[in-house]
Design a protein around this motif. Structure first.
Motif, PDB file in Angstrom:
ATOM      1  N   LEU A   1     -34.332 -48.670 -41.924  1.00  0.00           N
ATOM      2  CA  LEU A   1     -33.600 -49.440 -40.921  1.00  0.00           C
ATOM      3  C   LEU A   1     -34.383 -49.381 -39.613  1.00  0.00           C
ATOM      4  CD1 LEU A   1     -30.768 -50.866 -40.454  1.00  0.00           C
ATOM      5  CD2 LEU A   1     -30.048 -48.673 -39.521  1.00  0.00           C
TER       6      LEU A   1
ATOM      7  N   HIS B   1     -35.212 -50.957 -35.488  1.00  0.00           N
ATOM      8  CA  HIS B   1     -34.499 -51.440 -34.308  1.00  0.00           C
ATOM      9  C   HIS B   1     -34.270 -52.949 -34.398  1.00  0.00           C
ATOM     10  CE1 HIS B   1     -38.609 -52.377 -33.038  1.00  0.00           C
ATOM     11  NE2 HIS B   1     -38.089 -53.151 -32.089  1.00  0.00           N
TER      12      HIS B   1
ATOM     13  N   ASP C   1     -33.564 -54.539 -37.165  1.00  0.00           N
ATOM     14  CA  ASP C   1     -32.392 -54.690 -38.034  1.00  0.00           C
ATOM     15  C   ASP C   1     -31.107 -54.493 -37.231  1.00  0.00           C
ATOM     16  OD1 ASP C   1     -33.917 -55.072 -40.426  1.00  0.00           O
ATOM     17  OD2 ASP C   1     -34.157 -52.891 -40.601  1.00  0.00           O
ATOM     18  N   VAL C   2     -31.117 -53.491 -36.360  1.00  0.00           N
ATOM     19  CA  VAL C   2     -29.944 -53.213 -35.528  1.00  0.00           C
ATOM     20  C   VAL C   2     -29.714 -54.380 -34.573  1.00  0.00           C
ATOM     21  CG1 VAL C   2     -28.923 -51.661 -33.822  1.00  0.00           C
ATOM     22  CG2 VAL C   2     -30.243 -50.713 -35.723  1.00  0.00           C
ATOM     23  N   GLU C   3     -30.768 -54.858 -33.922  1.00  0.00           N
ATOM     24  CA  GLU C   3     -30.653 -55.989 -32.999  1.00  0.00           C
ATOM     25  C   GLU C   3     -30.101 -57.221 -33.713  1.00  0.00           C
ATOM     26  OE1 GLU C   3     -34.601 -56.439 -31.447  1.00  0.00           O
ATOM     27  OE2 GLU C   3     -34.356 -54.795 -30.018  1.00  0.00           O
TER      28      GLU C   3
ATOM     29  N   PRO D   1     -21.101 -49.112 -36.230  1.00  0.00           N
ATOM     30  CA  PRO D   1     -22.258 -48.666 -37.018  1.00  0.00           C
ATOM     31  C   PRO D   1     -22.163 -49.086 -38.490  1.00  0.00           C
ATOM     32  CG  PRO D   1     -21.586 -46.923 -35.543  1.00  0.00           C
ATOM     33  CD  PRO D   1     -20.546 -48.005 -35.437  1.00  0.00           C
TER      34      PRO D   1
ATOM     35  N   ILE E   1     -23.502 -52.436 -39.037  1.00  0.00           N
ATOM     36  CA  ILE E   1     -24.967 -52.496 -38.949  1.00  0.00           C
ATOM     37  C   ILE E   1     -25.573 -52.101 -40.287  1.00  0.00           C
ATOM     38  CG2 ILE E   1     -27.001 -51.449 -37.878  1.00  0.00           C
ATOM     39  CD1 ILE E   1     -25.305 -51.306 -35.279  1.00  0.00           C
ATOM     40  N   TYR E   2     -25.078 -51.014 -40.859  1.00  0.00           N
ATOM     41  CA  TYR E   2     -25.578 -50.598 -42.174  1.00  0.00           C
ATOM     42  C   TYR E   2     -25.262 -51.654 -43.233  1.00  0.00           C
ATOM     43  CZ  TYR E   2     -26.422 -45.977 -40.202  1.00  0.00           C
ATOM     44  OH  TYR E   2     -26.889 -44.934 -39.436  1.00  0.00           O
TER      45      TYR E   2
ATOM     46  N   VAL F   1     -28.287 -45.092 -33.910  1.00  0.00           N
ATOM     47  CA  VAL F   1     -27.669 -46.386 -34.175  1.00  0.00           C
ATOM     48  C   VAL F   1     -26.525 -46.626 -33.194  1.00  0.00           C
ATOM     49  CG1 VAL F   1     -26.300 -47.686 -35.856  1.00  0.00           C
ATOM     50  CG2 VAL F   1     -28.364 -46.499 -36.596  1.00  0.00           C
TER      51      VAL F   1
ATOM     52  N   LEU G   1     -26.375 -49.569 -30.449  1.00  0.00           N
ATOM     53  CA  LEU G   1     -25.230 -50.476 -30.511  1.00  0.00           C
ATOM     54  C   LEU G   1     -24.545 -50.566 -29.150  1.00  0.00           C
ATOM     55  CD1 LEU G   1     -23.186 -52.217 -32.061  1.00  0.00           C
ATOM     56  CD2 LEU G   1     -22.049 -50.100 -32.751  1.00  0.00           C
TER      57      LEU G   1
END
Length: 80
Positions: free
Chosen positions: A9, A11, A13-15, A25, A28-29, A45, A49
């Motif tokens: 994972l 950054h 992917d998080v964005e 969270p 996000i996963y 994460v 977030l």
């Protein structure tokens, strides 16, 4: 930058997940079709977030504020 090595994972992917509406969270996963395994990534994460959600809120507030300004204050010309 890799945030979670267990799930690869990043950054980005998080964005992307936050840009598509993730607010928790687990969302996000889920966007990456994974889940926290060892848990070492969760604080990172959560931090990312919070930062991204704060930026989204600030941008929305700035747009709302700009929409309330008269045309002259926004640099537009007034018609006579």
């Amino acid at each position: 930058m890799v945030i979670c090595s267990c799930n690869s994972l990043t950054h980005k992917d998080v964005e992307s997940a936050v840009a598509h509406g993730a607010t928790r969270p687990s969302e996000i996963y889920a966007a990456k079709r994974c889940k926290a395994q060892c848990g070492n990534c969760v604080p990172g994460v959560v931090c990312m977030l919070k930062e991204m959600r704060m930026r989204q809120l600030q941008a929305a507030e700035a747009l709302a504020h700009a929409a309330c300004l008269p045309a002259a204050a926004q640099g537009g010309a007034l018609s006579a």
